[in-house]
Write a protein that holds these residues in place. Structure first.
Motif, PDB file in Angstrom:
ATOM      1  N   THR A  70      -5.122   5.852  -1.148  1.00 31.22           N
ATOM      2  CA  THR A  70      -4.259   5.796   0.031  1.00 31.22           C
ATOM      3  C   THR A  70      -4.706   6.824   1.055  1.00 31.22           C
ATOM      4  O   THR A  70      -5.038   7.957   0.705  1.00 31.22           O
TER       5      THR A  70
ATOM      6  N   TYR B 227      -3.586   8.357   5.148  1.00 29.09           N
ATOM      7  CA  TYR B 227      -2.456   8.452   6.062  1.00 29.09           C
ATOM      8  C   TYR B 227      -2.964   8.498   7.494  1.00 29.09           C
ATOM      9  O   TYR B 227      -3.914   9.224   7.803  1.00 29.09           O
TER      10      TYR B 227
ATOM     11  N   ALA C 169       1.153   5.014   5.759  1.00 30.23           N
ATOM     12  CA  ALA C 169       0.161   5.027   4.685  1.00 30.23           C
ATOM     13  C   ALA C 169      -0.555   3.681   4.626  1.00 30.23           C
ATOM     14  O   ALA C 169       0.067   2.631   4.807  1.00 30.23           O
TER      15      ALA C 169
ATOM     16  N   THR D 297      -2.837   1.742   1.840  1.00 32.88           N
ATOM     17  CA  THR D 297      -3.309   1.733   0.460  1.00 32.88           C
ATOM     18  C   THR D 297      -4.258   0.554   0.257  1.00 32.88           C
ATOM     19  O   THR D 297      -3.985  -0.550   0.735  1.00 32.88           O
TER      20      THR D 297
ATOM     21  N   TYR E 282       0.144   3.978  -6.745  1.00 29.04           N
ATOM     22  CA  TYR E 282       1.101   4.570  -5.800  1.00 29.04           C
ATOM     23  C   TYR E 282       1.752   5.836  -6.351  1.00 29.04           C
ATOM     24  O   TYR E 282       2.749   6.312  -5.784  1.00 29.04           O
TER      25      TYR E 282
ATOM     26  N   VAL F 246       2.115   8.523  -3.743  1.00 27.03           N
ATOM     27  CA  VAL F 246       2.532   8.074  -2.413  1.00 27.03           C
ATOM     28  C   VAL F 246       4.038   8.234  -2.268  1.00 27.03           C
ATOM     29  O   VAL F 246       4.812   7.775  -3.111  1.00 27.03           O
TER      30      VAL F 246
ATOM     31  N   ASN G  74       4.372   1.706   4.367  1.00 22.65           N
ATOM     32  CA  ASN G  74       3.113   1.435   3.690  1.00 22.65           C
ATOM     33  C   ASN G  74       2.533   0.073   4.047  1.00 22.65           C
ATOM     34  O   ASN G  74       3.238  -0.947   4.008  1.00 22.65           O
TER      35      ASN G  74
ATOM     36  N   THR H 279      -0.522  -2.236   2.610  1.00 25.75           N
ATOM     37  CA  THR H 279      -1.446  -2.370   1.489  1.00 25.75           C
ATOM     38  C   THR H 279      -2.428  -3.496   1.757  1.00 25.75           C
ATOM     39  O   THR H 279      -2.028  -4.600   2.148  1.00 25.75           O
TER      40      THR H 279
ATOM     41  N   SER I 221       4.897  -1.822  -0.991  1.00 20.18           N
ATOM     42  CA  SER I 221       4.243  -2.235   0.250  1.00 20.18           C
ATOM     43  C   SER I 221       5.222  -2.897   1.204  1.00 20.18           C
ATOM     44  O   SER I 221       5.903  -3.866   0.849  1.00 20.18           O
TER      45      SER I 221
END
Length: 270
Positions: free
Chosen positions: A129, A131, A140, A142, A169, A172, A178, A180, A197
């Protein structure tokens, strides 16, 4: 085609309201008739989208890292957003389809592919992940790696329920918005319903390279085998977008399923 999509999220940080993502997937360089020319056109169109970030959903090559020649890498170098380019591997990137897996083991193929991408500034997310920050807000991103364990699902039609994504995760923050990237959309229920996600971006299916709109009815063989196969889908805890991809595999043509660049504009629904 450039497909402009606006997606609203109540939990999107204010500073990311209006954030633009250029999402592409499934380039399959080894199947392209004139890869350098096609990639140059792709990079020019992406540059014109004014994207804040470029995300890639896997299957860059068809068989082998050697498809990433120096000339090809020069073209890929120009595919970037203001905040960079972040990618995941697809099943074809792993070397799983090589007949001679002795001279180039899968792990070596993945390693060399990663090194080449790092050389042009792409960031490969392998169960990791990153940021993105704006003022005091962050989101974030991922990336789900295409591990050997995941390879057994590469031609799965149903939702994948017995692949444990929780370790990905573990570090996270639950409260962070998030996005993904998962090459396989069949992981979406697991990612979404467990709160990992908010927005999942996938490829893999290509609309099975056949897609026609006939009086509002979308005709594709994908409709008969996949629950989710193209475009935007929503569940209570998250959303999924499946990009139709750029290149081809197996059958080297696209009938109606035009190569797609998806430009997603995020908004916070206020």
């Amino acid at each position: 085609r450039v497909n402009e999509v606006e997606i609203s999220f109540k939990n999107l940080p204010d500073e990311f309201d209006g954030y633009r993502i250029a999402f592409i997937s499934d380039i399959h360089i080894g199947s392209m008739y004139d890869a350098e020319s096609e990639l140059e056109k792709l990079s020019e169109v992406i540059s014109g989208t004014d994207a804040d970030v470029v995300l890639f959903g896997g299957d860059l090559v068809n068989l082998h890292h050697s498809e990433l020649t120096p000339d090809i890498l020069k073209k890929l170098y120009h595919i970037k957003g203001k905040s960079g380019t972040f990618a995941v591997l697809g099943n074809h990137d792993t070397g799983a389809y090589l007949k001679d897996s002795v001279s180039t083991p899968r792990n070596l193929n993945k390693k060399l592919l990663k090194e080449k991408l790092e050389g042009i500034g792409w960031v490969l997310l392998q169960d990791s992940t990153i940021y993105l920050n704006r003022i005091n807000d962050s989101i974030a991103i991922t990336g789900i790696d295409y591990t050997d364990e995941l390879l057994k699902f590469k031609h799965e039609f149903d939702n994948i329920e017995d692949y444990d994504v929780s370790p990905i995760y573990s570090g996270v923050d639950d409260d962070v918005f998030n996005i993904t990237i998962s090459h396989l959309p069949q992981l979406w229920y697991e990612l979404c319903d467990n709160g990992y996600s908010d927005l999942t971006l996938s490829g893999h299916i290509h609309a099975m390279q056949f897609k026609y709109d006939i009086f509002g009815f979308i005709l594709s063989p994908a409709t008969f085998v996949y629950n989710e196969w193209s475009g935007l889908y929503e569940r209570e805890k998250g959303k999924l977008y499946i990009n139709d991809g750029v290149g081809t595999v197996g059958f080297f043509a696209r009938l109606g399923a035009r190569p797609e660049i998806t430009v997603i504009t995020l908004n916070n629904g206020l």
